[in-house]
Enzyme design. Structure first.
Site, mmCIF file in Angstrom:
data_model
loop_
_atom_site.group_PDB
_atom_site.id
_atom_site.type_symbol
_atom_site.label_atom_id
_atom_site.label_comp_id
_atom_site.label_asym_id
_atom_site.label_seq_id
_atom_site.Cartn_x
_atom_site.Cartn_y
_atom_site.Cartn_z
ATOM 1 N N ASP A 195 -13.948 -43.163 12.659
ATOM 2 C CA ASP A 195 -12.990 -43.597 11.636
ATOM 3 C C ASP A 195 -11.664 -42.890 11.933
ATOM 4 O O ASP A 195 -11.532 -41.691 11.710
ATOM 5 C CB ASP A 195 -13.540 -43.199 10.260
ATOM 6 C CG ASP A 195 -12.557 -43.466 9.136
ATOM 7 O OD1 ASP A 195 -11.423 -43.891 9.408
ATOM 8 O OD2 ASP A 195 -12.940 -43.232 7.974
ATOM 9 N N CYS A 249 -12.470 -40.934 -2.461
ATOM 10 C CA CYS A 249 -13.548 -41.714 -1.813
ATOM 11 C C CYS A 249 -14.364 -40.836 -0.874
ATOM 12 O O CYS A 249 -14.808 -41.283 0.198
ATOM 13 C CB CYS A 249 -13.009 -42.930 -1.065
ATOM 14 S SG CYS A 249 -12.089 -44.051 -2.112
ATOM 15 N N HIS A 304 -15.275 -40.491 4.498
ATOM 16 C CA HIS A 304 -14.765 -41.415 3.484
ATOM 17 C C HIS A 304 -15.892 -42.423 3.220
ATOM 18 O O HIS A 304 -16.663 -42.744 4.131
ATOM 19 C CB HIS A 304 -13.541 -42.128 4.067
ATOM 20 C CG HIS A 304 -12.801 -42.987 3.103
ATOM 21 N ND1 HIS A 304 -13.218 -44.246 2.761
ATOM 22 C CD2 HIS A 304 -11.649 -42.769 2.415
ATOM 23 C CE1 HIS A 304 -12.353 -44.776 1.906
ATOM 24 N NE2 HIS A 304 -11.398 -43.895 1.677
ATOM 25 N N LYS A 310 -1.411 -47.047 6.621
ATOM 26 C CA LYS A 310 -1.242 -45.584 6.582
ATOM 27 C C LYS A 310 -0.292 -45.117 7.679
ATOM 28 O O LYS A 310 -0.039 -43.926 7.812
ATOM 29 C CB LYS A 310 -2.601 -44.899 6.770
ATOM 30 C CG LYS A 310 -3.564 -45.130 5.608
ATOM 31 C CD LYS A 310 -4.804 -44.302 5.780
ATOM 32 C CE LYS A 310 -5.970 -44.779 4.964
ATOM 33 N NZ LYS A 310 -5.860 -44.501 3.526
ATOM 34 N N GLN A 366 -7.135 -41.607 9.381
ATOM 35 C CA GLN A 366 -6.225 -40.481 9.100
ATOM 36 C C GLN A 366 -5.698 -39.821 10.369
ATOM 37 O O GLN A 366 -4.965 -38.829 10.289
ATOM 38 C CB GLN A 366 -6.937 -39.417 8.247
ATOM 39 C CG GLN A 366 -7.316 -39.876 6.863
ATOM 40 C CD GLN A 366 -6.116 -40.171 5.963
ATOM 41 O OE1 GLN A 366 -4.981 -39.787 6.248
ATOM 42 N NE2 GLN A 366 -6.364 -40.883 4.881
HETATM 43 N N1 PMP Z 1 -11.228 -43.659 6.197
HETATM 44 C C1 PMP Z 1 -10.443 -42.675 5.796
HETATM 45 C C2 PMP Z 1 -10.631 -41.298 6.368
HETATM 46 C C3 PMP Z 1 -9.456 -42.926 4.842
HETATM 47 O O1 PMP Z 1 -8.675 -41.941 4.420
HETATM 48 C C4 PMP Z 1 -9.306 -44.235 4.326
HETATM 49 C C5 PMP Z 1 -8.255 -44.554 3.282
HETATM 50 N N2 PMP Z 1 -8.252 -43.685 2.198
HETATM 51 C C6 PMP Z 1 -10.153 -45.212 4.807
HETATM 52 C C7 PMP Z 1 -11.092 -44.910 5.748
HETATM 53 C C8 PMP Z 1 -10.033 -46.621 4.322
HETATM 54 O O2 PMP Z 1 -8.859 -47.161 4.844
HETATM 55 P P1 PMP Z 1 -8.370 -48.616 4.455
HETATM 56 O O3 PMP Z 1 -7.679 -48.495 3.164
HETATM 57 O O4 PMP Z 1 -7.466 -48.995 5.559
HETATM 58 O O5 PMP Z 1 -9.562 -49.480 4.413
#
Ligand code: PMP
Length: 433
Positions: A226, A390, A149, A252, A229
């Protein structure tokens, strides 16, 4: 087999009539009952209950979390860590109790290692700015991956640009997995930091974080993971994973807009703060400042009490239902959704096939733009995300600009996936493809 939804709608039955070839499996969770905890899922949108399949972007919130947030404002709200009056002390106690809950949720060794942040993005940026800028320099190599991401990629580009460190990437295979050979090619480099996701938000790939952390440590590097997910969907034990930093996102996992960063205490001790201001200091004079102890050193400003309490209530909620059961439920749903979609001619699914993948079904429909797919699905009450999620480098690897993405969570039923598949049929009919 037709399985009635929680409220057994005629409308849904009509939608399903064309798709009775694949038998719906049973899953370990009674998701139709769990759905009742989520007020928004029980409210019609455009005359239909939503089939909410966008939890990878943000999950819905159960009554238990909403009530916890309301309760804070009604009984315990004041500025955390600042007031000597009873309400202020109550606020501080509730905020710190939330930290204890999240510490246990991640199985961190100490509450000093859990920093509350705005979201996973802020957690990852905290590591980039507070660790990366201080400890990396010319000649050092940062390793990230092609599936990240942007939150776990762009901060490292910035660190590389500002420090002179070199950023290199682990490539993807055509199954959407990390190419271990391309990782081994980096073994000879002076790797100081490895940044990798636990679960890909656009491909559903699940990475072996423990193995990556071991590789990083064997090569003298720290590992930043990270977990945005992963933590909502499976048991996460940061000590067992062995990573040095792990970022999660409350929104999430049934919680409000709030996140947490786990960091190894000795590393956090060595880092300087990312943001500075009130609350995170020990002593300020006009000549200079010393920092507060962990974790407060990284939490300047009045802390977000209601968000923290809601985050902890969400952790309690998913823990009570059971992360193993949630994971197993999603495995069954994912296999079912994969089977339904892959049976539709012209539908292309991305990432490794089930089992052993996360509940993220990223797909394209030949001849139809991903946004049009999402729009037609919306007309059927099916909520999916469309775009690059993203993860533009991962999209580029597969030579697409966008996919539609359906993602499942504990409240999704096989009915939701039946509606998705029926909606994709409708997309094809609409576009004549
Ligand atoms: N990393 C991953 C793998 C994500 O899916 C996301 C959210 N789409 C993020 C980071 C960013 O998360 P946040 O909205 O909590 O900043």
């Amino acid at each position: 087999m037709l399985r009635p939804g929680p409220l057994g709608f005629g409308l849904r039955r009509r939608v399903y009539t064309e798709r009775m070839a694949v038998e719906a499996p049973t899953t370990p969770l009674d998701a139709a009952r769990i759905k009742l905890d989520f007020p928004i899922l029980m409210r019609e949108v455009n005359g239909m209950l939503p089939a909410y399949l966008d939890s990878a972007a943000s999950s819905q919130k159960p009554r238990q979390v909403i009530d916890a947030i309301v309760d804070v404002y009604e009984t315990s709200y004041a500025a955390v860590h600042r007031a000597v009056y009873t309400l202020g002390e109550r606020a501080t106690e509730r905020y710190e109790a939330a930290r204890d809950t999240v510490t246990a949720f991640l199985n961190a060794a100490s509450r000093r290692e859990v920093i509350f942040v705005r979201n996973a993005t802020e957690g990852l940026n905290l590591v980039a700015y507070a660790y990366g800028l201080k400890f990396l320099g010319p000649g050092d190599v940062i390793v990230s991956t092609e599936m990240e991401h942007h939150s776990n990629l762009v901060p490292w580009q910035e660190v590389a640009r500002r420090t002179g460190a070199e950023l290199r990437y682990v490539r993807l295979t055509d199954r959407g997995e990390l190419d271990t050979e391309s990782l081994e090619e980096l073994a000879g480099a002076d790797v100081k930091l490895v940044a990798a996701t636990h679960v890909s938000n656009s491909l559903g790939t699940v990475n072996d974080v423990a193995a990556i952390a071991r590789w990083a440590h064997d090569h003298g590097a720290v590992m930043v993971c990270d977990g945005a997910q992963a933590a909502p969907h499976r048991v996460v034990d940061v000590q067992a994973l062995g990573c040095d930093f792990y970022a999660i996102s409350g929104h999430k996992m049934c919680g409000p807009g709030m996140g947490a960063l786990y960091g190894r205490a000795d590393l956090l001790e060595a880092m300087d703060p990312f943001l500075t201001g009130g609350g995170q200091i020990a002593k300020v004079t006009l000549e200079g400042t010393t920092w507060n102890e962990l974790p407060y050193k990284f939490e300047p400003g009045v802390p977000p009490l209601a968000e923290a309490v809601g985050f902890a209530a969400a952790a309690d909620y998913v823990t009570r239902i059971g992360l193993e059961a949630i994971h197993e439920h999603e495995q069954v749903l994912t296999a079912y959704g994969w089977e339904l979609l892959s049976a539709i001619p012209g539908v292309n699914l991305f990432g490794p096939p089930p089992p052993d993948r996360a509940g993220i079904l990223s797909f394209t429909v030949d001849g139809v733009h991903a946004h049009d797919v999402a729009q037609i699905l919306d007309a059927e009450g099916v909520c999916v995300r469309a775009g690059h999620h993203c993860t533009q480098p991962a999209m580029r690897h597969f030579d697409v600009v966008a996919t539609s993405r359906a993602s499942v969570y504990l409240y999704n039923t096989t009915d939701d996936l039946d509606r998705l598949a029926a909606g994709v049929d409708r997309v094809k009919r609409t576009f004549g493809v």
